[in-house]
Design a protein around this motif. Structure first.
Motif, PDB file in Angstrom:
ATOM      1  N   GLY A 116      35.087   6.583  84.953  1.00 51.03           N
ATOM      2  CA  GLY A 116      35.881   6.105  83.812  1.00 51.03           C
ATOM      3  C   GLY A 116      35.817   4.598  83.685  1.00 51.03           C
ATOM      4  O   GLY A 116      35.725   4.047  82.575  1.00 51.03           O
ATOM      5  N   GLY A 117      35.845   3.897  84.818  1.00 51.23           N
ATOM      6  CA  GLY A 117      35.743   2.442  84.803  1.00 51.23           C
ATOM      7  C   GLY A 117      34.403   1.967  84.276  1.00 51.23           C
ATOM      8  O   GLY A 117      34.328   1.013  83.481  1.00 51.23           O
ATOM      9  N   VAL A 118      33.321   2.633  84.693  1.00 56.05           N
ATOM     10  CA  VAL A 118      31.977   2.265  84.232  1.00 56.05           C
ATOM     11  C   VAL A 118      31.852   2.455  82.726  1.00 56.05           C
ATOM     12  O   VAL A 118      31.299   1.606  82.011  1.00 56.05           O
ATOM     13  CB  VAL A 118      30.896   3.102  84.967  1.00 56.05           C
ATOM     14  N   ILE A 119      32.363   3.568  82.224  1.00 54.08           N
ATOM     15  CA  ILE A 119      32.287   3.859  80.781  1.00 54.08           C
ATOM     16  C   ILE A 119      32.977   2.764  79.972  1.00 54.08           C
ATOM     17  O   ILE A 119      32.467   2.305  78.944  1.00 54.08           O
ATOM     18  CB  ILE A 119      32.910   5.240  80.489  1.00 54.08           C
ATOM     19  N   ASN A 120      34.150   2.352  80.419  1.00 50.85           N
ATOM     20  CA  ASN A 120      34.889   1.318  79.701  1.00 50.85           C
ATOM     21  C   ASN A 120      34.145  -0.022  79.729  1.00 50.85           C
ATOM     22  O   ASN A 120      34.119  -0.747  78.730  1.00 50.85           O
ATOM     23  CB  ASN A 120      36.290   1.166  80.293  1.00 50.85           C
ATOM     24  N   LEU A 121      33.531  -0.351  80.858  1.00 48.46           N
ATOM     25  CA  LEU A 121      32.759  -1.590  80.953  1.00 48.46           C
ATOM     26  C   LEU A 121      31.575  -1.571  79.994  1.00 48.46           C
ATOM     27  O   LEU A 121      31.308  -2.556  79.291  1.00 48.46           O
ATOM     28  CB  LEU A 121      32.262  -1.792  82.389  1.00 48.46           C
ATOM     29  N   SER A 386      37.763 -11.537  86.865  1.00 49.32           N
ATOM     30  CA  SER A 386      39.123 -11.014  86.778  1.00 49.32           C
ATOM     31  C   SER A 386      39.281 -10.080  85.575  1.00 49.32           C
ATOM     32  O   SER A 386      39.860  -8.991  85.678  1.00 49.32           O
ATOM     33  CB  SER A 386      40.118 -12.178  86.680  1.00 49.32           C
ATOM     34  N   GLN A 387      38.724 -10.487  84.421  1.00 47.96           N
ATOM     35  CA  GLN A 387      38.787  -9.654  83.215  1.00 47.96           C
ATOM     36  C   GLN A 387      37.958  -8.376  83.382  1.00 47.96           C
ATOM     37  O   GLN A 387      38.351  -7.297  82.928  1.00 47.96           O
ATOM     38  CB  GLN A 387      38.281 -10.443  82.009  1.00 47.96           C
ATOM     39  N   GLY A 388      36.808  -8.530  84.049  1.00 52.37           N
ATOM     40  CA  GLY A 388      35.953  -7.372  84.301  1.00 52.37           C
ATOM     41  C   GLY A 388      36.659  -6.315  85.144  1.00 52.37           C
ATOM     42  O   GLY A 388      36.582  -5.117  84.848  1.00 52.37           O
ATOM     43  N   LEU A 389      37.351  -6.751  86.171  1.00 50.39           N
ATOM     44  CA  LEU A 389      38.105  -5.817  87.011  1.00 50.39           C
ATOM     45  C   LEU A 389      39.226  -5.154  86.218  1.00 50.39           C
ATOM     46  O   LEU A 389      39.520  -3.966  86.403  1.00 50.39           O
ATOM     47  CB  LEU A 389      38.687  -6.554  88.228  1.00 50.39           C
ATOM     48  N   GLU A 390      39.826  -5.932  85.313  1.00 51.00           N
ATOM     49  CA  GLU A 390      40.899  -5.389  84.463  1.00 51.00           C
ATOM     50  C   GLU A 390      40.359  -4.299  83.538  1.00 51.00           C
ATOM     51  O   GLU A 390      40.980  -3.238  83.367  1.00 51.00           O
ATOM     52  CB  GLU A 390      41.495  -6.533  83.627  1.00 51.00           C
ATOM     53  N   ILE A 391      39.173  -4.549  82.945  1.00 52.86           N
ATOM     54  CA  ILE A 391      38.540  -3.566  82.068  1.00 52.86           C
ATOM     55  C   ILE A 391      38.190  -2.309  82.868  1.00 52.86           C
ATOM     56  O   ILE A 391      38.374  -1.177  82.400  1.00 52.86           O
ATOM     57  CB  ILE A 391      37.268  -4.164  81.416  1.00 52.86           C
ATOM     58  N   TRP A 392      37.682  -2.517  84.082  1.00 51.44           N
ATOM     59  CA  TRP A 392      37.313  -1.395  84.960  1.00 51.44           C
ATOM     60  C   TRP A 392      38.530  -0.521  85.267  1.00 51.44           C
ATOM     61  O   TRP A 392      38.481   0.696  85.169  1.00 51.44           O
ATOM     62  CB  TRP A 392      36.714  -1.974  86.241  1.00 51.44           C
TER      63      TRP A 392
END
Length: 581
Positions: A116-121, A386-392
């Motif tokens: 799910g995290g990969v898809i959102n990224l 930080s934003q990338g981790l948030e999106i993940w």
């Protein structure tokens, strides 16, 4: 002294073996005793879950109360009903905790969240939108526009929601230009959402499917690789495969029947949508915003190809490595020798995959793909770390509901096993249902349940724990059990595909900008047509044990003939010529 030591060792070993046998017997006897003790009441948990799912349309509540009803029976001593109710709640909590404590289950949960995290990224980096737009530019006429929409649906294989919300808005201007009705677009989107995600070996569905299969085999004491079983079910997913073929055939032939033909003829004359789409467009913008790229992002297809490619290729490497280390750490000398001497031979790779821990391997690859996506995004200055981790993490949140359903389904499976529900069903039905009909019955039952509840996940969670033991009792051959498992997975998707309350059906309507009832009304005859072929020329022959390489070609041939007989051309020029003549 040596004789005394030998006797001591012998007695110790004897006691260990006997205690192990007695523990195993106690586990088996619990189900046997409860099946005899409760009789028809052993059906209470699945019946409660099914009835409440129909009535409330809430699968989590239905599963929870199904588990508690089983716990209530197990804790009902005498007439102390309040105590039994309280203990049933504690029993639910214990079963949920024990489900998560299992390493296999924990791995399944983690890989679902990580994917799910990969898809959102990928969505936020603009990768998915870039692929859809690149494909849209290649549409030149009605045929190519529909085939490209179909191909785009295959490419967004990793999640049915993402498929519905990405492909629809991207292709809608193209199909409008080519005078394809919104109803037809909604059908193509819907038929390449859940059917494709259910078939894909890397998707947000695989954790649920593999998890339920593994738990089902554990309930009957059969040690098998759940991922390997999952792979073997793919050729028998008749509805999924046939509905994808149906789209291609009707698109190439430009033939439709039923309400869809009326919609297509109307569209060819310039009215692609009967209903004003202002309200629908507002809903689309709200829903679609979650999958829109971040502001100012330059669209690039590599932002999707690289992370998803790493997810797939990484999974293959992870499966091989997991199986390789498992075999080398085992005691099968023949396999160990094979892997050492020919590590990349076909047989070695097959054996490594068969012995792999799918839950861990998929989590490893999804985690690595997420890291690569975050590195890509930060290096391109799309977002910072930080934003990338948030999106993940935000991507993980969208799949929490899947994890909750999984935990509830595992808990239901646990209480069903302890009550002896499957054993009671086996005693009741094993002599009354012809073996060849069981896959078709399961398919129809799954379709009815998911149609009424609007969820394929919940249907799978309720039916799988009952199907595997029942199929095993009727015919213990793995090939037969695999056909029955595929009937659960595809029947659930068939009913969900038709259901007006299904989330993917609703999202497909929204993505296409189509009136929801018009979508359901035009799609249902097609779904029923394909499902009928799936039963008559798929599951019944498979139930007799016919070869899959004979079944699928015959099913496709029958479907082609059916389209030619029922379908009529929607090519407006050809129709106008017929009218003139």
């Amino acid at each position: 002294m040596k004789k005394r030591n030998a006797k001591l060792i012998f007695m110790t070993m004897f006691l260990i073996i006997m205690s192990s046998v007695s523990v195993f017997a106690a586990e088996v006897d619990t189900a046997v005793v409860n099946a005899d003790k409760f009789g028809i009441l052993t059906l209470l948990p699945p019946v409660v879950a099914i009835i409440l799912a129909f009535a409330t349309k809430n699968v989590i509540l239905s599963l929870v109360l199904g588990v508690m009803s089983g716990g209530f029976l197990l804790n009902l001593n005498g007439v102390n009903i309040l105590s039994a109710l309280f203990n049933s709640f504690l029993d639910l909590v214990n079963r949920a905790v024990n489900s998560l404590a299992d390493p296999w289950n924990a791995g399944i949960i983690l890989q679902v969240l990580a994917i799910g995290g990969v898809i959102n990224l990928v969505a936020k980096m603009g990768g998915a939108k870039a692929i859809a737009e690149a494909l849209a530019k290649k549409a030149k006429n009605a045929r190519s526009a529909q085939l490209i929409t179909w191909a785009a649906g295959l490419l967004v294989f990793f999640d049915d929601y993402a498929n519905s919300l990405i492909i629809g808005p991207m292709m809608r201007p193209v199909t409008d230009k080519m005078k394809i009705s919104r109803e037809r677009l909604a059908f193509v989107i819907d038929a390449t959402a859940a059917p494709v995600a259910g078939l894909a070996i890397i998707s947000t569905w695989i954790g649920l499917e593999v998890g339920l299969i593994g738990d089902g085999f554990n309930s009957i004491g059969v040690n098998t690789n759940a991922f390997s079983v999952f792979l073997n079910t793919i050729p028998y997913r008749f509805y999924n495969i046939l509905i994808l073929g149906f789209i291609v055939l009707t698109s190439v032939l430009l033939k439709e029947f039923g309400p869809m033909r009326e919609a297509e003829l109307r569209a060819r004359r310039g009215n692609v949508n009967l209903t004003s789409s202002k309200e629908i467009d507002e809903k689309i913008s709200n829903e679609h915003s979650d999958l829109e790229p971040l502001p100012g992002v330059k669209l690039n297809i590599w932002n999707a190809i690289i992370p998803i490619g790493i997810l797939i290729v990484g999974s293959l490497f992870a499966f091989y490595y997991s199986g390789y280390t498992t075999i080398l750490g085992g005691d099968d000398a023949t396999l160990i020798e094979l892997l050492k001497n020919s590590p990349l031979s076909f047989v070695s790779i097959r054996e490594a995959f068969s012995n792999a821990d799918a839950s861990v391997a998929l989590f490893q690859s999804a985690l690595f793909a997420g890291i690569v996506a975050i590195v890509m995004g930060t290096s391109k200055k799309i977002f910072n770390i930080s934003q990338g981790l948030e999106i993940w993490v935000d991507g993980m949140k969208t799949l929490v509901i899947t994890c909750v359903i999984l935990i509830c389904a595992w808990s239901l499976s646990s209480v069903i096993k302890e009550l002896g529900t499957a054993r009671y069903l086996i005693q009741l039905l094993s002599g009354s249902i012809p073996a060849f009909l069981l896959p078709s019955i399961i398919f129809v039952l799954g379709g009815i349940m998911s149609f009424a509840t609007g969820t394929s996940y919940g249907t799978m969670g309720i039916l799988m724990p009952l199907t595997i033991p029942l199929a095993h009792s009727i015919n213990p051959e793995m090939s037969y059990i695999i056909v029955c498992i595929s009937a659960v997975l595809t029947g659930s998707i068939f009913g969900d595909h038709c259901s007006p309350i299904s989330d993917t059906t609703i999202l497909s309507s929204m993505g296409a900008g189509c009136n929801h009832i018009d979508h359901v009304r035009t799609q249902m005859p097609y779904s029923l047509f394909v499902a009928s072929i799936a039963i008559l020329f798929g599951y019944i022959p498979a139930g007799f044990g016919l070869n899959i390489y004979l079944i699928l070609p015959v099913a496709f041939l029958v479907m082609f003939i059916g389209i030619q007989i029922l379908g009529k051309s929607v090519d407006i020029d050809e129709n106008e010529e017929c009218l003139t003549a």
